[in-house]
Scaffold this active site. Structure first.
Site: not given
Length: 195
Positions: A40, A126
């Site tokens: 995710h 990220h």
């Protein structure tokens, strides 16, 4: 419950991340690698909350997403955080003004709802591939491994996730989705779901 706010990833992106993750595994002596179902994009970590705080977070998410329009982000190169001689290795996200604006607006709404304090950690978008990694080679060697061409990730909603252990396995369980310009969609809470 322990919660965070993030963006779900399409299955095709999860598959591509799994292939990139294999390169990290080959370059590692040990580590805790993200389960592909858990991939995710974190927007804001919250931590432990009670039911009242959870309701306030959901109110903040409704306000934050009401006027948002969907946009795309693109993956970038390798990156890492170093913590006590162990590595958190990730795939970066290219600089994106809309994503940072969304993050800023979310933080503002959370503060209005008095659910959190200001986020003291810099926002570095990220996709985490693994934590607690001990590399078997120099970082420079791993960072030169070619990556797939930039993947485009649609950002069309924010999701409130719960971090739980299910049969000893860490699962990031979606509690509710907050689509941009849309209605809240409650996720089934009785079992983990794969976004």
């Amino acid at each position: 419950m322990r919660v965070f706010i993030g963006v779900r990833l399409p299955d095709v992106i999860k598959e591509q991340l799994g292939a990139v993750q294999e390169e990290v595994k080959r370059a590692s002596l040990k580590g805790s690698f993200t389960d592909p179902d858990n991939f995710h994009l974190t927007i804001r970590f919250i931590g432990e909350v009670n039911p009242e705080q959870k309701g306030a977070i959901e109110a903040a998410l409704i306000c934050c997403t009401a006027d948002q329009v969907p946009f795309l982000v693109e993956t970038d190169g390798w990156g890492y955080f170093l913590k006590k001689n162990k590595w958190i290795i990730w795939l970066g996200i290219k600089e994106n003004g809309q994503l940072h604006q969304l993050y800023d607006q979310l933080n503002a709404e959370l503060l209005v709802q008095a659910t959190t304090v200001a986020d003291e950690v810099a926002f570095i978008p990220h996709l985490t591939l693994g934590r607690g990694i001990v590399l078997s080679q120099e970082w420079e060697t791993l960072s030169k491994v070619p990556l797939p061409s930039e993947q485009k990730i649609p950002v069309t909603a924010l999701t409130l996730f719960e971090s739980v252990r299910v049969n000893g396995k860490l699962v990031y369980r979606p509690i509710a989705d907050f689509p941009f310009n849309g209605q809240t969609i409650q996720s089934a809470s009785s079992k983990p779901t794969n976004p």
